[in-house]
Design an enzyme around this catalytic site. Structure first.
Site, PDB file in Angstrom:
ATOM      1  N   HIS A 156     -12.988  17.598  -6.732  1.00 53.43           N
ATOM      2  CA  HIS A 156     -13.468  16.431  -5.964  1.00 53.43           C
ATOM      3  C   HIS A 156     -14.022  16.827  -4.602  1.00 53.43           C
ATOM      4  CE1 HIS A 156     -11.852  13.138  -8.572  1.00 53.43           C
ATOM      5  NE2 HIS A 156     -11.235  14.175  -9.078  1.00 53.43           N
ATOM      6  N   ASP A 364     -18.255  16.900   2.913  1.00 55.82           N
ATOM      7  CA  ASP A 364     -17.464  15.998   2.065  1.00 55.82           C
ATOM      8  C   ASP A 364     -17.935  16.156   0.624  1.00 55.82           C
ATOM      9  OD1 ASP A 364     -15.634  14.016   1.425  1.00 55.82           O
ATOM     10  OD2 ASP A 364     -16.301  12.669   3.020  1.00 55.82           O
TER      11      ASP A 364
HETATM   12  O1  F6P Z   1     -10.179  14.106  -2.315  1.00 53.51           O
HETATM   13  C1  F6P Z   1      -9.369  14.967  -1.686  1.00 53.51           C
HETATM   14  C2  F6P Z   1      -7.907  14.522  -1.563  1.00 53.51           C
HETATM   15  O2  F6P Z   1      -7.098  15.635  -1.337  1.00 53.51           O
HETATM   16  C3  F6P Z   1      -7.375  13.832  -2.782  1.00 53.51           C
HETATM   17  O3  F6P Z   1      -6.897  14.714  -3.739  1.00 53.51           O
HETATM   18  C4  F6P Z   1      -6.314  12.960  -2.191  1.00 53.51           C
HETATM   19  O4  F6P Z   1      -6.092  11.835  -2.960  1.00 53.51           O
HETATM   20  C5  F6P Z   1      -6.875  12.596  -0.816  1.00 53.51           C
HETATM   21  O5  F6P Z   1      -7.737  13.645  -0.480  1.00 53.51           O
HETATM   22  C6  F6P Z   1      -5.785  12.342   0.207  1.00 53.51           C
HETATM   23  O6  F6P Z   1      -5.135  13.534   0.548  1.00 53.51           O
HETATM   24  P1  F6P Z   1      -3.580  13.758   0.439  1.00 53.51           P
HETATM   25  O7  F6P Z   1      -3.192  13.621  -0.998  1.00 53.51           O
HETATM   26  O8  F6P Z   1      -3.367  15.145   0.957  1.00 53.51           O
HETATM   27  O9  F6P Z   1      -2.937  12.712   1.281  1.00 53.51           O
END
Ligand code: F6P
Length: 474
Positions: A156, A364
Site C-alpha cells: 500500500h 504517499d
Molecule cells: O497504509 C499504511 C498504514 O501503515 C496502514 O497499514 C495502516 O492501516 C495505516 O498506515 C495506519 O498506521 P498504523 O497501523 O501504524 O497505525
C-alpha cells in the site's frame, strides 16, 4: 467459490468506525464485506508473554482471527523494523532510518509466528491475500510450511527507487521474499518500475511481457493496481452529511469564510509543517485572504511509540502556534489544528463544504483522503483539490491542482488559486476526477487483483526451474 483470506497487520474490529485505523483497514473491510471470508492479523493488544492463541469471532460475512503481540515482538516488528526502518525507507527518508539487526530478526519472527498461526485455519482452495510492508516475509513463511494455495501480496505504500532501496541491509532478503508470492501488486507504475528495476539491476532477474519476472528461480507476476474507494457510497454519505449537525456547526462557525481542509495521520510523510507554513505565506503575501479563510487540519496522533513521531508533533504544535500567533485576530484564527479523529461520515460532510482539500504529502503510496475529498463534492459547486505530485493518487486525479509539496511558496500559490477559482474551472477540473474514481471503485480493485491472481495460478505458479522452492517446503 474459493474463500478469501485477507492478512494485514491491523484489522478493523466489527464495530469500529474506521477513522482511527487508517485507510487500509477501511478499504479491506469494504472489500471483504462484499464477498465474505477470513481476516487475519494483529489483535491490537500487547501482552506480557508471546502468544500463539488465535482468537476468532464472526460478524456478518467476515470471520476475524487475531493474535496478540508480546512487548518485545511489538517493539522489534512494529515500532522498529516496520515503522523506523521500512516506513522511512519507502518514503525516501534515509536520514530517519534506524537499522538494527535484532529488529529485523523480530520482524522475521513475528512473520513466522503469524504464518504458523494461520496455517491451521486454511482450507485447500483458499485464496490468500497479504497486505503491506509489515508482512513482506509472510508468503515465504507460508510456503516453507507447505502451503501451496494461491498467495498474493499488495504493497500500500511506495516502493522506493533502487538506489534508495539499496540502503536497506536486508534488501535481498525482502526482495527474495516478495518473489514467493504468485502476484505482487503495487499502487502505481512507478512502484512497479522501481521494484523491477531493482530485481533486474541487482539480481539479474528477467522481466517478460505481462509483468512476469523471473528471479531467484521463481516466476512472479508484478502489476500496478491502484486502490480505489467506494465512490458512489461515499458521495451519497457526503450528500446526506451536508445537513448533519456537525457540518452545520462547522459552517456556522466559519461565519462566511472559506474553508481549507486537511486530514492526515500525524506522520512526517504527510508534509504537515509545510502545509501550515504555506498558509502563513498566503496570509503574509496576499492580504486579501486575512480574516477570509480558515484552515482546518485534522491530524490524529499516530505511532507515538516511535520517537520521530513525537518530535514531529512538537514541531507542528510550534508551527501552528506561530502562524496563529502572528495572524489571528480576537475573533478569528487562521489555523484550527486538531489532534483527534472523526468518523468517516462526519469527515464526508466536512469535505463537502470545504472550498479546498489540501493534500500535500512528501511521498504517499496512494492517499485515499484525496479520493474521498473528490467523491464528497457537490457536482454543482465542487471544491478544489490541491494534490502533491508525490501521492499515488496524482496519477489518476490529473486535473487536481498538482503541487510540489517541498515548495512552500508554490503551495501558497496553489491555495490562492484554489480559493479564487471560478465555478466553471472548478467543475471542469472536478468532473474528470470523479469519473476516474467511478471507473475504479474499491470493488473493481479487489476483483481485478483476484482475477489476475487466479489467471496467474492457472498458468502454473511459482517455480521456474531451480530447487529453491522445493527445498524450502517442509
Ligand atoms: O497504509 C499504511 C498504514 O501503515 C496502514 O497499514 C495502516 O492501516 C495505516 O498506515 C495506519 O498506521 P498504523 O497501523 O501504524 O497505525
Amino acid at each position: 467459490m474459493a474463500r478469501l483470506v485477507m492478512v494485514s497487520n491491523r484489522l478493523l474490529a466489527p464495530r469500529e468506525r474506521g477513522s482511527r485505523a487508517g485507510g487500509l483497514a477501511v478499504a479491506l473491510r469494504e472489500a471483504l464485506q462484499r464477498q465474505g471470508g477470513l481476516w487475519f492479523g494483529w489483535s491490537g493488544e500487547i501482552v506480557d508473554a508471546p502468544s500463539t492463541t488465535v482468537r476468532t469471532t464472526t460478524a456478518g460475512r467476515i470471520t476475524y482471527a487475531t493474535l496478540d503481540l508480546s512487548q518485545d515482538d511489538y517493539d522489534a516488528y512494529y515500532t522498529h523494523y516496520a515503522n523506523s526502518t521500512l516506513w522511512p525507507l519507502c518514503h525516501y527518508r534515509l536520514g530517519l532510518i534506524e537499522f538494527r539487526r535484532a529488529a529485523f530478526q523480530g520482524y522475521q519472527r513475528v512473520n513466522t509466528n503469524f504464518a504458523k498461526a494461520l496455517v491451521p485455519l486454511l482450507r485447500p482452495d483458499d485464496i490468500i491475500w497479504v497486505h503491506d510492508y509489515h508482512l513482506i516475509p509472510l508468503g515465504a513463511e507460508l510456503r516453507r510450511l507447505g502451503v501451496t494455495n494461491r498467495i498474493g501480496f499488495f504493497l500500500h505504500i511506495p516502493f522506493p527507487a533502487k538506489e534508495v532501496y539499496l540502503a536497506l541491509p536486508d534488501h535481498l532478503a525482502l526482495g527474495r521474499a516478495l518473489t514467493h508470492y504468485d502476484l505482487v501488486g503495487f499502487q502505481t507504475r512507478n512502484d512497479v518500475d522501481a521494484f523491477l528495476g531493482y530485481l533486474e539491476g541487482e539480481t539479474g532477474a528477467r522481466v517478460s511481457e505481462g509483468g512476469y519476472v523471473e528471479a531467484f528461480g521463481r516466476t512472479t507476476r508484478v502489476q500496478a493496481l491502484p486502490i480505489g474507494i467506494d465512490t458512489e457510497a461515499f458521495a451519497e454519505t457526503a450528500r446526506v452529511a451536508a445537513s448533519a449537525t456537525e457540518t452545520v456547526r462547522l459552517t456556522e462557525s466559519l461565519s462566511g469564510r472559506s474553508l481549507v481542509i486537511g486530514v492526515d495521520r500525524l506522520d512526517y510523510s504527510k508534509g504537515l509543517p509545510r502545509k501550515i507554513e504555506a498558509l502563513g505565506e498566503l496570509l503574509e503575501h496576499r492580504a486579501q485572504h486575512r480574516r477570509r479563510v480558515t484552515y482546518l487540519q485534522i491530524s490524529p496522533p499516530s505511532r507515538d511509540s516511535v520517537a520521530q513521531y513525537r518530535t514531529l508533533r512538537r514541531e507542528i504544535d510550534a508551527i501552528a502556534g506561530r502562524v496563529n500567533g502572528r495572524y489571528a485576530e480576537f475573533d478569528w484564527a487562521p489555523v484550527r489544528y486538531l489532534n483527534k479523529s472523526f468518523s468517516r461520515g462526519t469527515l464526508a460532510g466536512f469535505y463537502r463544504i470545504a472550498h479546498v482539500g489540501f493534500v500535500a504529502p512528501l511521498r504517499d503510496g496512494m492517499n485515499l483522503v484525496a479520493k474521498e475529498y473528490v467523491a464528497a463534492q457537490n457536482p454543482e459547486d465542487p471544491g478544489v483539490l490541491i494534490l502533491s505530485r508525490f501521492a499515488g493518487a496524482a496519477r489518476e486525479l490529473e486535473t487536481a491542482l498538482i503541487v510540489n509539496p517541498f515548495d512552500v511558496d508554490g503551495l501558497a500559490d496553489a491555495l490562492h488559486r484554489g480559493l479564487t477559482m471560478p465555478l466553471s474551472e472548478r467543475i471542469a477540473r472536478w468532473e474528470p476526477m470523479f469519473d476516474a474514481l467511478r471507473a475504479n471503485p474499491i470493488d473493481a480493485w479487489c476483483d481485478q487483483f483476484l482475477a489476475v491472481l487466479e489467471e496467474r495460478a492457472e498458468l502454473g505458479s511459482g517455480v521456474s526451474g531451480s530447487t529453491e522452492r522445493s527445498a524450502a517446503v517442509a
